[in-house]
Design a protein around this motif. Structure first.
Motif, PDB file in Angstrom:
ATOM      1  N   GLU A 116       0.832  -1.201   0.000  1.00 50.98           N
ATOM      2  CA  GLU A 116       0.000   0.000   0.000  1.00 50.98           C
ATOM      3  C   GLU A 116       0.871   1.257   0.000  1.00 50.98           C
ATOM      4  N   LYS A 117       1.912   1.269   0.803  1.00 47.10           N
ATOM      5  CA  LYS A 117       2.812   2.427   0.862  1.00 47.10           C
ATOM      6  C   LYS A 117       3.474   2.681  -0.489  1.00 47.10           C
ATOM      7  N   THR A 118       3.946   1.610  -1.129  1.00 54.75           N
ATOM      8  CA  THR A 118       4.582   1.729  -2.442  1.00 54.75           C
ATOM      9  C   THR A 118       3.610   2.256  -3.473  1.00 54.75           C
ATOM     10  N   TRP A 119       2.407   1.701  -3.502  1.00 58.14           N
ATOM     11  CA  TRP A 119       1.416   2.117  -4.497  1.00 58.14           C
ATOM     12  C   TRP A 119       0.921   3.532  -4.245  1.00 58.14           C
ATOM     13  N   ARG A 120       0.790   3.909  -2.992  1.00 56.19           N
ATOM     14  CA  ARG A 120       0.381   5.290  -2.700  1.00 56.19           C
ATOM     15  C   ARG A 120       1.430   6.276  -3.221  1.00 56.19           C
ATOM     16  N   ALA A 121       2.688   5.941  -3.047  1.00 54.56           N
ATOM     17  CA  ALA A 121       3.760   6.820  -3.519  1.00 54.56           C
ATOM     18  C   ALA A 121       3.726   6.941  -5.037  1.00 54.56           C
ATOM     19  N   ARG A 122       3.505   5.833  -5.727  1.00 55.96           N
ATOM     20  CA  ARG A 122       3.446   5.868  -7.191  1.00 55.96           C
ATOM     21  C   ARG A 122       2.209   6.627  -7.662  1.00 55.96           C
ATOM     22  N   PHE A 123       1.094   6.448  -6.953  1.00 54.35           N
ATOM     23  CA  PHE A 123      -0.118   7.183  -7.295  1.00 54.35           C
ATOM     24  C   PHE A 123       0.110   8.683  -7.144  1.00 54.35           C
ATOM     25  N   SER A 124       0.708   9.078  -6.022  1.00 47.85           N
ATOM     26  CA  SER A 124       0.959  10.498  -5.757  1.00 47.85           C
ATOM     27  C   SER A 124       1.912  11.105  -6.773  1.00 47.85           C
TER      28      SER A 124
END
Length: 204
Positions: free
Chosen positions: A136-144
């Protein structure tokens, strides 16, 4: 037995001592209810007696898999996984790396080199990413950062929905409305409908 098989047999002993199971050219481990795979990928069309290969790592989330009606328990195929990385991009050179058996007249040298790659790069990367919280942390960073592609978006929002994160709908909608993702809008809308249907099913 050819050199490639001998190499994998040697590495299998080391990986087994660290909790990995083997199936062919792939090595599996389960942690945090998720599965990680170290995959030795051979180059296609190699000459007889020659072996050129690279290493990929994959992680499958059981929650994400369940959302789509599957599971990553046991020894799943890599197509069921939700995160992946080519080992060369974990190494200092940060580029695709392939090893050729014939470049190592002494197979022991290659065995030692690959053990270092697995122990110092692959296994730590798995440990850093195998939990749902890490994904989730990785994907949130990529989304942002605006660099999330559709497949990641699909897995990311499925994970958020499975944990009932309060912002799942806002993030799913933001992806669809972004002009950067206009080519994926139709299938993203279909996925959003699937997410919303899961909400209704949960209420019944």
């Amino acid at each position: 037995m050819d050199s490639y098989k001998l190499l994998l047999n040697t590495l299998a002993k080391m990986l087994k001592s660290r909790g990995f199971m083997r199936k062919g050219n792939k090595f599996y481990i389960t942690k945090e209810n998720n599965c990680a795979i170290i995959d030795f990928q051979k180059e296609r069309g190699h000459e007889p007696g020659e072996r050129t290969f690279t290493i990929n790592i994959y992680i499958g989330s059981e929650r994400v898999a369940n959302f789509f009606g599957s599971s990553v328990k046991g020894t799943p195929g890599v197509e069921l996984c939700h995160w992946d990385e080519r080992v060369g991009y974990l190494l200092p050179q940060n580029k695709d790396v392939w090893w050729r058996i014939s470049d190592y007249p002494d197979l022991t040298q290659l065995e030692k080199e690959l053990e270092q790659v697995l122990v110092n790069y692959c296994i730590p990367e798995i440990d850093n990413n195998i939990s749902d919280a890490s994904l989730e942390k990785t994907w949130r960073a990529r989304f942002s950062a605006g660099i999330m592609h559709f497949t990641e978006y699909k897995f990311f929002t499925a994970l958020l929905k499975s944990y009932n994160r309060p912002d799942w709908l806002a993030l799913a909608t933001a992806f669809i409305e972004s002009p950067l993702n206009k080519n994926a809008k139709r299938i993203a809308l279909d996925h959003l409908e699937h997410l919303q249907e899961s909400v209704e099913e949960g209420r019944n």
